[in-house]
Scaffold this motif. Structure first.
Motif, PDB file in Angstrom:
ATOM      1  N   LEU A  10       0.835  -1.208   0.000  1.00  8.68           N
ATOM      2  CA  LEU A  10       0.000   0.000   0.000  1.00  8.68           C
ATOM      3  C   LEU A  10       0.865   1.251   0.000  1.00  8.68           C
ATOM      4  O   LEU A  10       0.637   2.190  -0.768  1.00  8.68           O
ATOM      5  CB  LEU A  10      -0.914  -0.011   1.234  1.00  8.68           C
ATOM      6  N   LEU A  11       1.874   1.218   0.853  1.00  5.36           N
ATOM      7  CA  LEU A  11       2.764   2.370   1.002  1.00  5.36           C
ATOM      8  C   LEU A  11       3.521   2.637  -0.307  1.00  5.36           C
ATOM      9  O   LEU A  11       3.580   3.782  -0.774  1.00  5.36           O
ATOM     10  CB  LEU A  11       3.751   2.063   2.133  1.00  5.36           C
ATOM     11  N   ALA A  12       4.069   1.566  -0.886  1.00  8.79           N
ATOM     12  CA  ALA A  12       4.861   1.717  -2.116  1.00  8.79           C
ATOM     13  C   ALA A  12       3.986   2.220  -3.262  1.00  8.79           C
ATOM     14  O   ALA A  12       4.352   3.163  -3.975  1.00  8.79           O
ATOM     15  CB  ALA A  12       5.517   0.389  -2.479  1.00  8.79           C
ATOM     16  N   VAL A  17       1.928   6.610  -6.910  1.00 11.11           N
ATOM     17  CA  VAL A  17       0.775   7.314  -7.506  1.00 11.11           C
ATOM     18  C   VAL A  17       0.791   8.789  -7.096  1.00 11.11           C
ATOM     19  O   VAL A  17       0.565   9.683  -7.916  1.00 11.11           O
ATOM     20  CB  VAL A  17      -0.561   6.637  -7.077  1.00 11.11           C
ATOM     21  N   TYR A  18       1.103   9.024  -5.832  1.00 14.08           N
ATOM     22  CA  TYR A  18       1.133  10.389  -5.261  1.00 14.08           C
ATOM     23  C   TYR A  18       2.068  11.300  -6.058  1.00 14.08           C
ATOM     24  O   TYR A  18       1.708  12.415  -6.418  1.00 14.08           O
ATOM     25  CB  TYR A  18       1.599  10.248  -3.810  1.00 14.08           C
ATOM     26  N   TYR A  19       3.281  10.790  -6.343  1.00 17.53           N
ATOM     27  CA  TYR A  19       4.246  11.646  -7.033  1.00 17.53           C
ATOM     28  C   TYR A  19       4.081  11.625  -8.554  1.00 17.53           C
ATOM     29  O   TYR A  19       4.357  12.611  -9.226  1.00 17.53           O
ATOM     30  CB  TYR A  19       5.676  11.230  -6.664  1.00 17.53           C
ATOM     31  N   LEU A  20       3.634  10.475  -9.099  1.00 12.43           N
ATOM     32  CA  LEU A  20       3.551  10.360 -10.556  1.00 12.43           C
ATOM     33  C   LEU A  20       2.323  11.048 -11.130  1.00 12.43           C
ATOM     34  O   LEU A  20       2.389  11.718 -12.148  1.00 12.43           O
ATOM     35  CB  LEU A  20       3.546   8.884 -10.969  1.00 12.43           C
ATOM     36  N   LEU A 230       7.452   9.785   3.687  1.00 10.99           N
ATOM     37  CA  LEU A 230       7.522   9.377   2.281  1.00 10.99           C
ATOM     38  C   LEU A 230       6.729  10.322   1.396  1.00 10.99           C
ATOM     39  O   LEU A 230       7.052  10.542   0.234  1.00 10.99           O
ATOM     40  CB  LEU A 230       6.967   7.949   2.111  1.00 10.99           C
ATOM     41  N   PHE A 231       5.641  10.889   1.948  1.00  4.21           N
ATOM     42  CA  PHE A 231       4.797  11.813   1.189  1.00  4.21           C
ATOM     43  C   PHE A 231       5.198  13.275   1.443  1.00  4.21           C
ATOM     44  O   PHE A 231       4.466  14.191   1.072  1.00  4.21           O
ATOM     45  CB  PHE A 231       3.327  11.612   1.589  1.00  4.21           C
ATOM     46  N   GLY A 232       6.326  13.463   2.109  1.00  2.00           N
ATOM     47  CA  GLY A 232       6.805  14.818   2.384  1.00  2.00           C
ATOM     48  C   GLY A 232       6.082  15.487   3.526  1.00  2.00           C
ATOM     49  O   GLY A 232       6.128  16.709   3.672  1.00  2.00           O
TER      50      GLY A 232
END
Lengths: 449, 77
Positions: A10-12, A17-20, A230-232
């Motif tokens: 889920l994290l990966a 998806v978040y950054y792309l 990871l999501f800043g």
């Protein structure tokens, strides 16, 4: 959250998806993802969390105190229903316990927002702070001012990826290598209430439970903070090497920091402010009321209230000692004294019910303090039978604990570095592989509060 | 005239330190004994010295000595 392969997946995937795909509206994506996960476990809970967050948001924007206080009352009511188990135990309410448990942290955050004079909070920030999946069940608890720095748009960078990943692995290691090993020993001592342990086992068990609770909960916090990184997103720290404290007062400045900050701001300070003309009385009443309410917040058990009361007394004695007798504790012996005092209070926290407390206290005072047969009455009990391999495991656990606490500060620094350290990662993963316990104590202790 | 000088003295006497060490950017972290046990007692001393009552919500907005100075300057003639 139970740390499983599905969580890693889920994290990966969500990070990718978040950054792309989300150059804009990244926080909205995280909010939908987090609410989606809550809905996956329990749809009514997701509806409840959404409704309560929206209610908080609109009431917090109001200039009328009555509206804000009615929102606070609503969250206190939700907290009381949850903590007294009136809402869901014995009734066919299809709300998962898991999500409800997260609500006790959620309610505190919303009360803080409603009591704040800050009107600048956006709906996206409130949802992010309230529902972000890695910290929903057990914090760190945010106060109103912690919501504002939650950033809305973040560009991908390797620094966040490195410190997030390394922090998660650090937490995972603490949980699997140390906390879950200790969980087996403390369960063997305290869970079966049909055999009376010698006093030595009870005292050692209380001491080990204190270490276990810290390792387990700080591991959860590491994973929660690392996942957000990871999501800043930066969430506040929850622990600062608490077992270096030379007084219980210092210990409470270094442990479960986010809860203590919340309680200080919203409970302790209002009490002390009201009685501020008398410094000794105001602080004494403030400490007693804060810690007893903290005990009640932990759950519907007498053990939690006794735990809160004992800690309050420690703090009051230390405060009076400093104020009246000008005693300051600076010697290293203070570290051992603090650990012992905290462990005494944690005995009540662990035993929870009156019957458990009296059972173990009877064992402590009526049996011989030391086991009459060390192999049968001590090693065999804490070591699952105590055969040669299990004796080796106990020795391994003791060595790993000693090693960890000797280098804790250095390990913590390594886990928070913004650059990938391949030596750290390889060593940590190999340590987890060789010394991790993969079939014990799986749940995080603090998830139950 | 700013209340800074007087406030420096009140804080310095309360924490048994020198007024020179206290400026507008000083926070509770900079003075060893300034903790949650002493904070409200200090506020009470400031109230007594400047002969005013500071509401709880205003106290909770103070992050540094400068914030207290700004508040006092706005309240004292």
């Amino acid at each position: 959250m139970l740390f499983t392969w599905s969580y890693i997946l889920l994290l990966a995937s969500s990070t990718a998806v978040y950054y792309l795909f989300f150059k804009k509206h990244q926080i909205a994506f995280l909010n939908i993802l987090s609410l989606g996960l809550i809905a996956y476990w329990s749809l009514p809970s997701a509806a409840l969390v959404t409704t309560l967050t929206l209610t908080t948001f609109f009431l917090s924007k109001s200039r009328k105190k009555l509206y804000k206080y009615s929102g606070v009352a609503l969250h206190i009511l939700a907290l009381l229903l949850l903590k007294t188990e009136l809402l869901w135990v014995g009734k066919e309410v299809q709300v998962s316990t898991w999500t409800f448990l997260g609500l006790s942290y959620f309610s505190l955050q919303n009360i803080s927002v409603l009591l704040s004079t800050n009107q600048q909070l956006s709906l996206n920030q409130l949802f992010l702070g309230n529902t972000f999946f890695s910290r929903f069940v057990a914090g760190p608890i945010l106060t109103a001012k912690d919501f504002t720095p939650l950033k809305s748009e973040v560009k991908f960078n390797f620094d966040n990826l490195a410190s997030g990943t390394q922090r998660i692995i650090f937490g995972l290691g603490k949980k699997l290598i140390l906390a879950d090993r200790l969980s087996i020993i403390t369960s063997n001592i305290f869970e079966p209430t049909n055999h009376q342990n010698p006093g030595f086992s009870i005292i050692l068990g209380s001491l080990l439970f204190t270490l276990q609770m810290y390792l387990d909960f700080s591991a959860y916090s590491d994973i929660a903070i690392g996942s957000a990184k990871l999501f800043g997103i930066d969430f506040k720290e929850n622990f600062k090497l608490p077992f270096r404290s030379k007084t219980v007062t210092e210990y409470w400045r270094r442990t479960h920091i986010s809860l203590i900050e919340w309680l200080t701001q919203h409970l302790y300070y209002p009490v002390v402010y009201a009685l501020r003309k008398n410094a000794l009385l105001s602080v004494t009443v403030g400490i007693l009321s804060t810690f007893i309410i903290s005990g009640i917040w932990h759950g519907n058990h007498i053990g939690y209230i006794i735990w809160g009361g004992i800690n309050a007394l420690y703090l009051v004695f230390e405060f009076w000692g400093r104020k009246k007798l000008h005693i300051t504790q600076k010697s290293k012996l203070g570290v051992m004294i603090t650990l012992t005092l905290v462990s005494i209070s944690n005995f009540f926290f662990l035993a929870k019910s009156w019957s458990n407390i009296t059972f173990h206290l009877t064992s402590l005072f009526q049996n011989n303090f030391f086991p009459s047969d060390w192999m049968v009455d001590f090693i065999a009990i804490i070591g699952n039978g105590g055969h040669f391999l299990q004796q080796y495991n106990l020795l391994e656990t003791a060595s790993l604990l000693l090693l960890y606490f000797s280098f804790e500060s250095k390990l913590e620094k390594l886990s928070r570095k913004n650059k990938f350290s391949y030596i750290y990662l390889t060593t940590a993963l190999l340590a987890i592989l060789f010394f991790g316990y993969f079939n014990a104590g799986d749940e995080f202790i603090y998830v139950q509060f | 005239m700013s209340c800074l000088n007087e406030l420096q003295k009140v804080i310095a006497v309360f924490f048994s330190t020198t007024a020179d060490l206290i400026n507008t950017s000083t926070t509770a972290h900079d003075i060893h004994d300034w903790d949650s046990f002493s904070h409200m007692e200090l506020m009470s001393k400031i109230e007594e010295h400047f002969e005013l009552k500071i509401p709880f919500t205003d106290i909770m907005e103070f992050n540094c000595v400068g914030d207290i100075v700004t508040y006092l300057d706005s309240k004292t003639p």
